[in-house]
Design an enzyme around this catalytic site. Structure first.
Site, PDB file in Angstrom:
ATOM      1  N   ASP A 152       0.909  -1.096   0.067  1.00 36.06           N
ATOM      2  CA  ASP A 152       0.059  -0.041  -0.113  1.00 36.06           C
ATOM      3  C   ASP A 152       0.759   1.198   0.036  1.00 36.06           C
ATOM      4  O   ASP A 152       1.964   1.074   0.182  1.00 36.06           O
ATOM      5  CB  ASP A 152      -1.089  -0.164   1.113  1.00 36.06           C
TER       6      ASP A 152
HETATM    7  N1  URA Z   1      -0.104  -5.667   4.693  1.00 39.25           N
HETATM    8  C1  URA Z   1      -0.641  -4.245   4.948  1.00 39.25           C
HETATM    9  O1  URA Z   1      -1.140  -3.675   5.560  1.00 39.25           O
HETATM   10  N2  URA Z   1      -0.142  -3.421   3.724  1.00 39.25           N
HETATM   11  C2  URA Z   1       0.750  -3.720   2.847  1.00 39.25           C
HETATM   12  O2  URA Z   1       1.091  -2.926   1.901  1.00 39.25           O
HETATM   13  C3  URA Z   1       1.252  -5.303   2.805  1.00 39.25           C
HETATM   14  C4  URA Z   1       0.601  -5.890   3.645  1.00 39.25           C
END
Ligand code: URA
Length: 230
Positions: free
Chosen positions: A104
């Site tokens: 993310d």
């Molecule tokens: N878990 C998350 O919360 N964000 C990520 O980018 C990957 C795994």
């Protein structure tokens, strides 16, 4: 064997009509001989443009150290993306270069990019159980009870029909933990901690499968061999 004009366009050099113009102008050779036939079929390895071999005709696999602030989506409405780190020509390839799973916007670390769809499928399928290591800092102390809970394979996240697969949690310091997942649900690390009343403040992924970032700085990338996961 592929049509010359299509080959050049798909490798991101130019549009198909521009490719035809380049070919007509005598800039393209097959096995050392100029061809003016844009419909001629050729093996990419035998083609040169202005004397130069084609750029990665068989595909690409790239390891990126994603900084925070970039998204893995191609949708420009979501903001600056990780593909903006790549050479312009690679961004115009077809098939498109895409991420293997996602990190993310607020998460940094190792993300793989490729134009090989089988590889995307293989490495994102929970069936293959590729371990992904995350390092998180948390708002509150991490309770040791989370270790057996996360390992149990029973943790059910909101609006999910099935529990999370067993995950390995290591407490590094009171508000720092490492979590190894073998699946990749939406915002999974953040949601696992949130389900237990805690909040992830920073999240970084130093390892994906057997690969790690080494000393690759944030925002930089390096190429991997296409058979890295064979
Ligand atoms: N878990 C998350 O919360 N964000 C990520 O980018 C990957 C795994």
């Amino acid at each position: 064997m592929r049509r010359l004009d299509q080959l050049l366009a798909n490798l991101g050099y130019c549009s198909r009509s521009e490719a035809r113009a380049w070919i007509r102008d005598g800039r393209v050779t097959i096995s050392g001989k100029v061809t003016k036939d844009f419909g001629a079929k050729a093996h990419a390895a035998h083609v040169r443009i202005d004397g130069e071999p084609l750029d990665h005709p068989d595909g690409v696999l790239i390891l990126v150290n994603k900084p925070t602030g970039l998204v893995c989506s191609h949708d420009e409405r979501e903001g600056a993306n990780v593909y903006s780190l790549l050479p312009t020509r690679w961004r115009a390839r077809n098939p498109q270069i895409t991420s293997i799973g996602r990190l993310d916007k607020d998460t940094s670390g190792l993300i793989l990019l490729t134009d090989q769809s089988e590889l995307v499928h293989k490495l994102t399928s929970p069936k293959h159980k590729v371990p992904k290591l995350y390092r998180a800092t948390l708002r509150d102390d991490v309770l040791p009870d989370l270790i057996p809970l996360f390992a149990s394979g029973t943790l059910l996240l909101k609006d999910e029909p099935s529990p999370c697969a067993p995950a390995e949690l290591k407490i590094i310091s009171p508000r720092e933990a490492e979590l190894t997942l073998t699946e990749g649900r939406y915002h999974q690390v953040r949601r696992m901690f949130a389900s237990q009343g805690n909040e992830v403040l920073t999240l970084h992924r130093p390892q994906f499968g057997h690969l790690d970032l080494g000393d690759l700085p944030a925002g930089q990338w390096r190429e991997l061999a296409l058979d890295t996961f064979k």
